[in-house]
Motif scaffolding. Sequence first.
Motif, PDB file in Angstrom:
ATOM      1  N   ASP A   1      -9.181  -2.458   3.040  1.00 14.39           N
ATOM      2  CA  ASP A   1     -10.107  -2.646   3.255  1.00 14.39           C
ATOM      3  C   ASP A   1     -10.999  -3.205   4.649  1.00 14.39           C
ATOM      4  O   ASP A   1     -10.332  -4.681   4.390  1.00 14.39           O
ATOM      5  CB  ASP A   1     -11.091  -2.799   2.124  1.00 14.39           C
ATOM      6  CG  ASP A   1     -12.592  -2.737   1.908  1.00 14.39           C
ATOM      7  OD1 ASP A   1     -12.943  -2.827   2.598  1.00 14.39           O
ATOM      8  OD2 ASP A   1     -12.853  -3.864   1.552  1.00 14.39           O
TER       9      ASP A   1
ATOM     10  N   CYS B   1     -11.212   5.337  -0.616  1.00 11.45           N
ATOM     11  CA  CYS B   1     -10.153   5.819   0.395  1.00 11.45           C
ATOM     12  C   CYS B   1     -10.806   6.219   1.514  1.00 11.45           C
ATOM     13  O   CYS B   1     -10.563   6.164   2.516  1.00 11.45           O
ATOM     14  CB  CYS B   1      -9.394   6.355  -0.416  1.00 11.45           C
ATOM     15  SG  CYS B   1      -9.184   7.655  -0.855  1.00 11.45           S
ATOM     16  N   SER B   2     -12.013   7.147   1.134  1.00 13.11           N
ATOM     17  CA  SER B   2     -12.532   8.366   1.787  1.00 13.11           C
ATOM     18  C   SER B   2     -13.924   8.064   1.516  1.00 13.11           C
ATOM     19  O   SER B   2     -13.772   9.171   0.801  1.00 13.11           O
ATOM     20  CB  SER B   2     -12.129   8.903   2.898  1.00 13.11           C
ATOM     21  OG  SER B   2     -12.920   9.666   3.231  1.00 13.11           O
TER      22      SER B   2
ATOM     23  N   TRP C   1      -5.307   6.467  -4.974  1.00 11.85           N
ATOM     24  CA  TRP C   1      -4.571   6.193  -3.799  1.00 11.85           C
ATOM     25  C   TRP C   1      -5.326   4.873  -3.000  1.00 11.85           C
ATOM     26  O   TRP C   1      -6.414   4.147  -3.276  1.00 11.85           O
ATOM     27  CB  TRP C   1      -5.099   6.786  -2.906  1.00 11.85           C
ATOM     28  CG  TRP C   1      -4.370   7.329  -1.044  1.00 11.85           C
ATOM     29  CD1 TRP C   1      -4.733   6.857   0.384  1.00 11.85           C
ATOM     30  CD2 TRP C   1      -3.270   8.006  -1.205  1.00 11.85           C
ATOM     31  NE1 TRP C   1      -2.893   7.182   0.785  1.00 11.85           N
ATOM     32  CE2 TRP C   1      -2.853   7.354   0.276  1.00 11.85           C
ATOM     33  CE3 TRP C   1      -2.657   8.856  -2.341  1.00 11.85           C
ATOM     34  CZ2 TRP C   1      -1.318   8.301   0.069  1.00 11.85           C
ATOM     35  CZ3 TRP C   1      -1.376   9.272  -1.920  1.00 11.85           C
ATOM     36  CH2 TRP C   1      -0.513   9.062  -0.173  1.00 11.85           C
TER      37      TRP C   1
ATOM     38  N   CYS D   1      -8.481   3.265  -4.851  1.00  7.44           N
ATOM     39  CA  CYS D   1      -9.617   4.324  -4.741  1.00  7.44           C
ATOM     40  C   CYS D   1     -10.253   4.080  -6.286  1.00  7.44           C
ATOM     41  O   CYS D   1      -9.869   5.032  -7.222  1.00  7.44           O
ATOM     42  CB  CYS D   1      -9.267   5.654  -3.914  1.00  7.44           C
ATOM     43  SG  CYS D   1     -10.769   6.772  -3.844  1.00  7.44           S
TER      44      CYS D   1
ATOM     45  N   ARG E   1       0.748  -1.016  -0.086  1.00  6.76           N
ATOM     46  CA  ARG E   1       0.030   0.308  -0.222  1.00  6.76           C
ATOM     47  C   ARG E   1       0.951   1.274  -0.191  1.00  6.76           C
ATOM     48  O   ARG E   1       0.888   1.680  -1.093  1.00  6.76           O
ATOM     49  CB  ARG E   1      -1.420  -0.005   1.204  1.00  6.76           C
ATOM     50  CG  ARG E   1      -2.002   1.288   1.570  1.00  6.76           C
ATOM     51  CD  ARG E   1      -2.293   1.773   2.908  1.00  6.76           C
ATOM     52  NE  ARG E   1      -1.158   1.890   3.440  1.00  6.76           N
ATOM     53  CZ  ARG E   1      -1.594   1.808   4.950  1.00  6.76           C
ATOM     54  NH1 ARG E   1      -2.570   1.405   5.419  1.00  6.76           N
ATOM     55  NH2 ARG E   1      -0.440   1.679   5.798  1.00  6.76           N
TER      56      ARG E   1
ATOM     57  N   PHE F   1      -5.956   1.349  -0.375  1.00  9.25           N
ATOM     58  CA  PHE F   1      -5.933   1.298   0.884  1.00  9.25           C
ATOM     59  C   PHE F   1      -6.101   0.671   1.199  1.00  9.25           C
ATOM     60  O   PHE F   1      -6.137  -1.242   0.289  1.00  9.25           O
ATOM     61  CB  PHE F   1      -7.070   2.548   1.116  1.00  9.25           C
ATOM     62  CG  PHE F   1      -8.724   1.558   0.443  1.00  9.25           C
ATOM     63  CD1 PHE F   1      -9.407   1.246   0.975  1.00  9.25           C
ATOM     64  CD2 PHE F   1      -8.868   2.371  -0.964  1.00  9.25           C
ATOM     65  CE1 PHE F   1     -10.913   0.769   0.495  1.00  9.25           C
ATOM     66  CE2 PHE F   1      -9.709   2.269  -1.514  1.00  9.25           C
ATOM     67  CZ  PHE F   1     -11.028   1.453  -1.399  1.00  9.25           C
TER      68      PHE F   1
ATOM     69  N   ASN G   1       1.416   4.331  -2.268  1.00 13.18           N
ATOM     70  CA  ASN G   1       1.201   5.570  -2.546  1.00 13.18           C
ATOM     71  C   ASN G   1       1.723   6.376  -3.143  1.00 13.18           C
ATOM     72  O   ASN G   1       2.410   7.746  -2.367  1.00 13.18           O
ATOM     73  CB  ASN G   1       0.690   5.336  -1.381  1.00 13.18           C
ATOM     74  CG  ASN G   1      -0.692   5.026  -1.420  1.00 13.18           C
ATOM     75  OD1 ASN G   1      -1.670   4.798  -2.150  1.00 13.18           O
ATOM     76  ND2 ASN G   1      -1.470   4.458  -0.172  1.00 13.18           N
TER      77      ASN G   1
END
Length: 188
Positions: A146, A156-157, A142, A135, A9, A144, A13
């Motif tokens: 889960d 991601c958000s 991005w 995402c 990750r 992330f 990123n």
Amino acid sequence: MSALTELVRDFVNTYDVEADNDELGTSSELAVWLRERALIGPADRATDDDLTTAIALREGLRAALRREAGAKPPDLPALPVLPLTVTINVTNDMASGVTSGVRPGLAPVADGVAGALAGIAAAVTGGSWDRLKVCAEETCQWAFIDGSKNRSRSWCSMRVCGNRTKTRAYRARKQGSRHPQGANTDTV
């Protein structure tokens, strides 16, 4: 969560799509990133070829995390062969001596930067790869982890990327309802 999953990750990123900011802009920055994670020694140096390999690996992982069949990042060189070997992990039940599981994997067979990049590539065979995602928001991408029970997260958000996506969809629906197909929108 697995440290290997977090490593993958964090590696994906290193490029922030939205801000167009690359932590791996030079071979020196690649070496620093790998050294900070104890993947290479203090004397190891990265070359421009290593940087090309790292970027191709990172973008290949990002494409794979999108779960797109046959996805190949655009305008990237072919990924060079990484120094990996196939491993077979056998789990035995100590009490009965019976093999209870066999799991294939990959392991790096070199040191230095090439070995570190091979280790990142090998990390996808262990850990929680199925929980690692990118995402769904096109401007974000991005990576992330889960943590949802049914592994159904898309963004991601939800507060930022999920809201952007849903707002755009809402506006598109509203725009479409103002001018239904076939309706005369000419004014007199």
